[in-house]
Design an enzyme around this catalytic site. Structure first.
Site, PDB file in Angstrom:
ATOM      1  N   MET A  41       0.848  -1.197   0.000  1.00  0.00           N
ATOM      2  CA  MET A  41       0.000   0.000   0.000  1.00  0.00           C
ATOM      3  C   MET A  41       0.886   1.251   0.000  1.00  0.00           C
ATOM      4  O   MET A  41       0.420   2.348   0.315  1.00  0.00           O
ATOM      5  CB  MET A  41      -0.937  -0.010   1.206  1.00  0.00           C
ATOM      6  CG  MET A  41      -1.908  -1.184   1.147  1.00  0.00           C
ATOM      7  SD  MET A  41      -3.414  -0.928   2.082  1.00  0.00           S
ATOM      8  CE  MET A  41      -2.756  -0.760   3.723  1.00  0.00           C
ATOM      9  N   LEU A  44       6.752   3.040   1.391  1.00  0.00           N
ATOM     10  CA  LEU A  44       7.659   1.899   1.528  1.00  0.00           C
ATOM     11  C   LEU A  44       8.720   2.129   2.602  1.00  0.00           C
ATOM     12  O   LEU A  44       9.234   3.230   2.773  1.00  0.00           O
ATOM     13  CB  LEU A  44       8.351   1.617   0.183  1.00  0.00           C
ATOM     14  CG  LEU A  44       7.427   1.297  -0.995  1.00  0.00           C
ATOM     15  CD1 LEU A  44       8.266   0.926  -2.226  1.00  0.00           C
ATOM     16  CD2 LEU A  44       6.431   0.194  -0.673  1.00  0.00           C
ATOM     17  N   HIS A  45       9.019   1.045   3.326  1.00  0.00           N
ATOM     18  CA  HIS A  45      10.099   1.049   4.321  1.00  0.00           C
ATOM     19  C   HIS A  45      10.899  -0.225   4.140  1.00  0.00           C
ATOM     20  O   HIS A  45      10.616  -1.014   3.217  1.00  0.00           O
ATOM     21  CB  HIS A  45       9.513   1.187   5.737  1.00  0.00           C
ATOM     22  CG  HIS A  45       8.422   0.199   6.033  1.00  0.00           C
ATOM     23  ND1 HIS A  45       8.634  -1.157   6.073  1.00  0.00           N
ATOM     24  CD2 HIS A  45       7.088   0.376   6.272  1.00  0.00           C
ATOM     25  CE1 HIS A  45       7.500  -1.774   6.350  1.00  0.00           C
ATOM     26  NE2 HIS A  45       6.540  -0.865   6.468  1.00  0.00           N
ATOM     27  N   HIS A  48       9.065  -3.553   3.378  1.00  0.00           N
ATOM     28  CA  HIS A  48       8.673  -3.757   1.981  1.00  0.00           C
ATOM     29  C   HIS A  48       9.907  -4.048   1.126  1.00  0.00           C
ATOM     30  O   HIS A  48       9.876  -4.914   0.257  1.00  0.00           O
ATOM     31  CB  HIS A  48       8.019  -2.491   1.412  1.00  0.00           C
ATOM     32  CG  HIS A  48       6.789  -2.028   2.144  1.00  0.00           C
ATOM     33  ND1 HIS A  48       6.760  -0.887   2.890  1.00  0.00           N
ATOM     34  CD2 HIS A  48       5.550  -2.558   2.222  1.00  0.00           C
ATOM     35  CE1 HIS A  48       5.545  -0.714   3.389  1.00  0.00           C
ATOM     36  NE2 HIS A  48       4.790  -1.721   3.009  1.00  0.00           N
ATOM     37  N   ASP A 162       2.255  -9.319   9.078  1.00  0.00           N
ATOM     38  CA  ASP A 162       0.799  -9.495   8.994  1.00  0.00           C
ATOM     39  C   ASP A 162       0.528 -10.997   8.927  1.00  0.00           C
ATOM     40  O   ASP A 162       0.124 -11.537   7.889  1.00  0.00           O
ATOM     41  CB  ASP A 162       0.261  -8.774   7.763  1.00  0.00           C
ATOM     42  CG  ASP A 162       0.502  -7.273   7.855  1.00  0.00           C
ATOM     43  OD1 ASP A 162      -0.325  -6.572   8.429  1.00  0.00           O
ATOM     44  OD2 ASP A 162       1.559  -6.811   7.373  1.00  0.00           O
ATOM     45  N   GLN A 165      -2.801 -12.360   7.780  1.00  0.00           N
ATOM     46  CA  GLN A 165      -2.992 -12.104   6.348  1.00  0.00           C
ATOM     47  C   GLN A 165      -2.335 -13.215   5.522  1.00  0.00           C
ATOM     48  O   GLN A 165      -2.902 -13.686   4.534  1.00  0.00           O
ATOM     49  CB  GLN A 165      -2.373 -10.742   6.013  1.00  0.00           C
ATOM     50  CG  GLN A 165      -2.385 -10.386   4.559  1.00  0.00           C
ATOM     51  CD  GLN A 165      -1.995  -8.935   4.340  1.00  0.00           C
ATOM     52  OE1 GLN A 165      -2.811  -8.031   4.481  1.00  0.00           O
ATOM     53  NE2 GLN A 165      -0.744  -8.700   4.003  1.00  0.00           N
ATOM     54  N   ARG A 199       2.574   3.053   9.305  1.00  0.00           N
ATOM     55  CA  ARG A 199       1.872   3.873  10.307  1.00  0.00           C
ATOM     56  C   ARG A 199       2.819   4.437  11.367  1.00  0.00           C
ATOM     57  O   ARG A 199       2.424   5.336  12.105  1.00  0.00           O
ATOM     58  CB  ARG A 199       0.775   3.048  10.991  1.00  0.00           C
ATOM     59  CG  ARG A 199      -0.388   2.728  10.085  1.00  0.00           C
ATOM     60  CD  ARG A 199      -1.508   2.065  10.842  1.00  0.00           C
ATOM     61  NE  ARG A 199      -2.683   1.854  10.007  1.00  0.00           N
ATOM     62  CZ  ARG A 199      -2.883   0.803   9.226  1.00  0.00           C
ATOM     63  NH1 ARG A 199      -1.974  -0.156   9.184  1.00  0.00           N
ATOM     64  NH2 ARG A 199      -3.966   0.702   8.494  1.00  0.00           N
TER      65      ARG A 199
HETATM   66  P1  AMP Z   1       1.381  -2.885   3.476  1.00  0.00           P
HETATM   67  O1  AMP Z   1       1.949  -1.848   2.576  1.00  0.00           O
HETATM   68  O2  AMP Z   1       1.330  -2.489   4.901  1.00  0.00           O
HETATM   69  O3  AMP Z   1       0.096  -3.473   2.948  1.00  0.00           O
HETATM   70  O4  AMP Z   1       2.431  -4.085   3.439  1.00  0.00           O
HETATM   71  C1  AMP Z   1       2.792  -4.686   2.224  1.00  0.00           C
HETATM   72  C2  AMP Z   1       3.541  -5.951   2.529  1.00  0.00           C
HETATM   73  O5  AMP Z   1       4.694  -5.636   3.300  1.00  0.00           O
HETATM   74  C3  AMP Z   1       2.705  -6.934   3.365  1.00  0.00           C
HETATM   75  O6  AMP Z   1       2.941  -8.252   2.902  1.00  0.00           O
HETATM   76  C4  AMP Z   1       3.254  -6.730   4.754  1.00  0.00           C
HETATM   77  O7  AMP Z   1       3.127  -7.869   5.573  1.00  0.00           O
HETATM   78  C5  AMP Z   1       4.711  -6.451   4.454  1.00  0.00           C
HETATM   79  N1  AMP Z   1       5.339  -5.749   5.577  1.00  0.00           N
HETATM   80  C6  AMP Z   1       4.872  -4.626   6.206  1.00  0.00           C
HETATM   81  N2  AMP Z   1       5.690  -4.308   7.240  1.00  0.00           N
HETATM   82  C7  AMP Z   1       6.658  -5.243   7.258  1.00  0.00           C
HETATM   83  C8  AMP Z   1       7.804  -5.467   8.084  1.00  0.00           C
HETATM   84  N3  AMP Z   1       8.101  -4.658   9.113  1.00  0.00           N
HETATM   85  N4  AMP Z   1       8.596  -6.517   7.818  1.00  0.00           N
HETATM   86  C9  AMP Z   1       8.307  -7.358   6.775  1.00  0.00           C
HETATM   87  N5  AMP Z   1       7.261  -7.200   5.954  1.00  0.00           N
HETATM   88  C10 AMP Z   1       6.440  -6.156   6.201  1.00  0.00           C
END
Ligand code: AMP
Length: 312
Positions: A41, A44-45, A48, A162, A165, A199
């Site tokens: 979404m 990015l960090h 991601h 997640d 998920q 977040r």
């Molecule tokens: P999001 O943008 O929050 O929907 O996350 C996209 C993908 O990145 C999802 O598969 C999340 O589980 C993964 N993700 C988010 N934060 C982390 C993290 N700290 N470490 C590893 N994967 C992550």
């Protein structure tokens, strides 16, 4: 941008429609190359980026999708406040090895007349499903199914951050006979243990400090399990104690079977310890796998990911 980043950004294309995405992937598919998809979404960090880097190592072509999926947000303010940084995301995704950024509009994903939903029963009714309502996972399952149908990747990459998920997506891919491998990668953490999350940028400095109660709660339960404690009640109390010590309001703290997400009375084998909590107005989630190893096995080496506080 460094010249390396500039080169990779020039190699990476951004497409916004399904037909552009399919056309861009067609040559790779015709040549029998493997395609990896990393759904995000945005904002990015490193979490991601670790998915994108792994996809780049394992697949010939990497598609990163960037779509803030409105139907999975149960709170309007959460959707409105969700950080959006496409320019920065484009550079980061390219530098991490993405070949294609798919950034569709809401109308492209949900055109007028859209009337279908994907619902995974049972697994979605607990934890995040209970806290956020049925529409959350219905939204996630629907958009992920659509993204898998749009990009038709060989492998799709998700974060263990997640955890529920991942369980839900594995179930739907199997149930719908989708020809894709679902890969789950470890949670990437800040140097002090806070799980990376888009977040986190919404936390004030004081809230950021209090948010450390989440990894501390996971660690407290893990430390107690390592002493031989097996009662779910005692392990959960240890985790809750850390949260309340920091004045962090828990939405749930649960010890569940990592595959079925059924609540556990006691720790035997591996268990998923999952937390959702509010820090100020920001809702955070985190989890770890606790392991009750039979004697002779190293308790520090569970088969799934356990919490490590310095993984970046
Ligand atoms: P999001 O943008 O929050 O929907 O996350 C996209 C993908 O990145 C999802 O598969 C999340 O589980 C993964 N993700 C988010 N934060 C982390 C993290 N700290 N470490 C590893 N994967 C992550």
């Amino acid at each position: 941008m460094s010249s390396t980043n500039l080169d990779s950004a020039m190699r990476m294309r951004t497409v916004r429609t399904v037909s552009e995405l399919r056309a861009a992937l067609e040559p790779a598919r015709r040549d029998g190359l493997t395609i990896g998809l990393v759904p995000t979404m945005g904002a990015l960090h490193e979490g991601h980026l670790s998915l994108i880097r792994t996809a780049h190592e394992q697949c010939d072509r990497v598609v990163v999708s960037l779509f803030v999926n409105p139907v999975q947000f149960n709170e309007r303010t959460d959707l409105e406040r969700y950080p959006r940084r496409e320019r920065r995301d484009t550079d980061l995704a390219a530098a991490a090895g993405a070949d294609l950024l798919f950034a569709p509009s809401v109308e492209e994903v949900y055109p007028r007349g859209f009337a279908t939903a994907v619902e995974v029963f049972g697994l979605t009714e607990r934890l995040e499903g209970e806290a956020r309502g049925a529409e959350h996972f219905r939204g996630v399952a629907t958009v992920v199914t659509k993204l898998l149908c749009m990009a038709m990747p060989d492998v799709a990459y998700f974060g263990q951050k997640d955890a529920q998920q991942v369980v839900v997506i594995r179930r739907l891919a199997e149930d719908l006979n989708l020809p894709v491998r679902i890969a789950a990668l470890p949670t990437v953490r800040e140097h002090d243990g806070l799980a990376m999350s888009s977040r986190n940028s919404l936390l004030s400095p004081a809230e950021r400090a209090r948010a450390l109660a989440l990894p501390a709660a996971l660690r407290a339960a893990g430390d107690l399990a390592a002493t031989g404690e097996r009662s779910s009640g005692a392990l959960l109390a240890a985790a809750r104690g850390e949260l309340s010590r920091s004045g962090v309001e828990a939405e749930y703290v649960a010890l569940v079977n990592p595959d079925t997400l059924e609540p556990l009375e006691s720790l035997a084998g591996e268990a998923l310890l999952a937390i959702a909590a509010r820090v100020g107005a920001v809702r955070l989630i985190d989890n770890t796998v606790l392991s009750a190893q039979p004697t002779g096995e190293d308790p520090q080496q569970p088969k799934r990911e356990a919490i490590t506080l310095c993984s970046v």
